[in-house]
Scaffold this motif. Structure first.
Motif, mmCIF file in Angstrom:
data_model
loop_
_atom_site.group_PDB
_atom_site.id
_atom_site.type_symbol
_atom_site.label_atom_id
_atom_site.label_comp_id
_atom_site.label_asym_id
_atom_site.label_seq_id
_atom_site.Cartn_x
_atom_site.Cartn_y
_atom_site.Cartn_z
ATOM 1 N N VAL A 1 -94.163 148.925 -79.151
ATOM 2 C CA VAL A 1 -93.179 149.679 -78.372
ATOM 3 C C VAL A 1 -93.355 149.387 -76.887
ATOM 4 O O VAL A 1 -92.379 149.156 -76.164
ATOM 5 N N TYR A 2 -94.587 149.373 -76.429
ATOM 6 C CA TYR A 2 -94.848 149.099 -75.018
ATOM 7 C C TYR A 2 -94.460 147.669 -74.655
ATOM 8 O O TYR A 2 -93.949 147.403 -73.574
ATOM 9 N N LYS A 3 -94.723 146.749 -75.578
ATOM 10 C CA LYS A 3 -94.387 145.351 -75.303
ATOM 11 C C LYS A 3 -92.882 145.109 -75.277
ATOM 12 O O LYS A 3 -92.421 144.149 -74.673
ATOM 13 N N MET A 4 -92.105 145.963 -75.920
ATOM 14 C CA MET A 4 -90.653 145.815 -75.898
ATOM 15 C C MET A 4 -90.024 146.562 -74.717
ATOM 16 O O MET A 4 -89.134 146.039 -74.049
ATOM 17 N N CYS A 5 -90.478 147.766 -74.453
ATOM 18 C CA CYS A 5 -89.865 148.592 -73.406
ATOM 19 C C CYS A 5 -90.284 148.165 -72.004
ATOM 20 O O CYS A 5 -89.484 148.243 -71.063
ATOM 21 N N GLY A 6 -91.501 147.722 -71.869
ATOM 22 C CA GLY A 6 -92.007 147.341 -70.548
ATOM 23 C C GLY A 6 -91.206 146.234 -69.887
ATOM 24 O O GLY A 6 -90.709 146.407 -68.762
ATOM 25 N N PRO A 7 -91.054 145.076 -70.540
ATOM 26 C CA PRO A 7 -90.273 144.009 -69.914
ATOM 27 C C PRO A 7 -88.803 144.371 -69.701
ATOM 28 O O PRO A 7 -88.175 143.905 -68.742
ATOM 29 N N ALA A 8 -88.249 145.214 -70.564
ATOM 30 C CA ALA A 8 -86.860 145.639 -70.371
ATOM 31 C C ALA A 8 -86.736 146.453 -69.086
ATOM 32 O O ALA A 8 -85.796 146.254 -68.293
ATOM 33 N N LEU B 1 -88.824 146.310 -66.576
ATOM 34 C CA LEU B 1 -89.107 145.378 -65.482
ATOM 35 C C LEU B 1 -87.840 144.648 -65.053
ATOM 36 O O LEU B 1 -87.526 144.563 -63.858
ATOM 37 N N SER B 2 -87.119 144.119 -66.013
ATOM 38 C CA SER B 2 -85.919 143.350 -65.668
ATOM 39 C C SER B 2 -84.816 144.248 -65.115
ATOM 40 O O SER B 2 -84.113 143.866 -64.169
ATOM 41 N N LEU B 3 -84.645 145.429 -65.668
ATOM 42 C CA LEU B 3 -83.632 146.354 -65.167
ATOM 43 C C LEU B 3 -83.958 146.789 -63.735
ATOM 44 O O LEU B 3 -83.077 146.812 -62.863
ATOM 45 N N GLY B 4 -85.207 147.114 -63.490
ATOM 46 C CA GLY B 4 -85.606 147.523 -62.142
ATOM 47 C C GLY B 4 -85.464 146.403 -61.135
ATOM 48 O O GLY B 4 -85.009 146.617 -60.008
ATOM 49 N N ALA C 1 -86.680 150.133 -57.515
ATOM 50 C CA ALA C 1 -88.125 150.027 -57.303
ATOM 51 C C ALA C 1 -88.883 150.967 -58.242
ATOM 52 O O ALA C 1 -89.929 150.590 -58.798
ATOM 53 N N ALA C 2 -88.360 152.171 -58.440
ATOM 54 C CA ALA C 2 -89.025 153.119 -59.337
ATOM 55 C C ALA C 2 -89.014 152.616 -60.781
ATOM 56 O O ALA C 2 -90.035 152.703 -61.484
ATOM 57 N N VAL C 3 -87.886 152.089 -61.235
ATOM 58 C CA VAL C 3 -87.801 151.575 -62.608
ATOM 59 C C VAL C 3 -88.696 150.350 -62.768
ATOM 60 O O VAL C 3 -89.344 150.166 -63.797
ATOM 61 N N PHE C 4 -88.739 149.508 -61.730
ATOM 62 C CA PHE C 4 -89.608 148.332 -61.780
ATOM 63 C C PHE C 4 -91.082 148.738 -61.890
ATOM 64 O O PHE C 4 -91.832 148.179 -62.706
ATOM 65 N N LEU C 5 -91.502 149.704 -61.088
ATOM 66 C CA LEU C 5 -92.900 150.162 -61.163
ATOM 67 C C LEU C 5 -93.199 150.824 -62.507
ATOM 68 O O LEU C 5 -94.301 150.658 -63.055
ATOM 69 N N LEU C 6 -92.240 151.559 -63.057
ATOM 70 C CA LEU C 6 -92.419 152.140 -64.384
ATOM 71 C C LEU C 6 -92.569 151.035 -65.426
ATOM 72 O O LEU C 6 -93.385 151.143 -66.347
ATOM 73 N N GLY C 7 -91.796 149.971 -65.266
ATOM 74 C CA GLY C 7 -91.918 148.835 -66.175
ATOM 75 C C GLY C 7 -93.272 148.155 -66.072
ATOM 76 O O GLY C 7 -93.837 147.725 -67.087
#
Length: 132
Positions: free
Chosen positions: A83-90, A92-95, A61-67
């Motif tokens: 950078v934000y467009k690449m790291c954010g969805p990653a 999101l999916s990991l969380g 949940a924490a990683v998802f909210l960070l995403g």
């Protein structure tokens, strides 16, 4: 020319190897299994049973909210959009993956706990007939 290494004699073998050679394989597997013994049925608290999936759900949940936050940053900030467009969805999916794994893990543990509460006689009778 070099001589090939000699195999160790019976007197040179370690006591562990002698024990492994003479022991019964089935009893060794049963003793070394990770399942809890029927004889040592110490009561466990809910936290002892469910702490791993709860931790996985919280981290997910924490990683998802960070995403979510990082994915929404390109709307606010003008620099480093790629950078934000690449790291954010990653993130999101990991969380989301961790969150779902933890949520699925909880019913699996509940089912295992119900199976452990069945009488041992019925389990041994069932294994006797169906495992042959």
């Amino acid at each position: 020319m070099e001589n090939p290494p000699k195999s160790p004699d019976e007197s040179e073998k370690s006591p562990q190897s002698k024990e492994l050679l003479t022991s019964n394989t089935a009893s060794t597997l049963c003793i070394s299994s990770r399942s809890e013994s029927v004889w040592t049925s110490a009561s466990r608290t809910k936290w002892d049973i469910y702490h791993k999936p709860i931790i996985v759900v919280c981290v997910g949940a924490a990683v998802f909210l960070l995403g979510v936050v990082i994915t929404s940053l390109p709307c606010i900030l003008e620099e480093n959009k790629n950078v934000y467009k690449m790291c954010g969805p990653a993130l999101l999916s990991l969380g989301l993956m961790l969150l779902v794994c933890g949520l699925v893990w909880i019913p699996i543990i509940r089912k295992k706990q119900k199976q452990r509460q069945k009488p041992q006689f019925l389990q041994s009778l069932k294994s006797c007939f169906f495992n042959r």
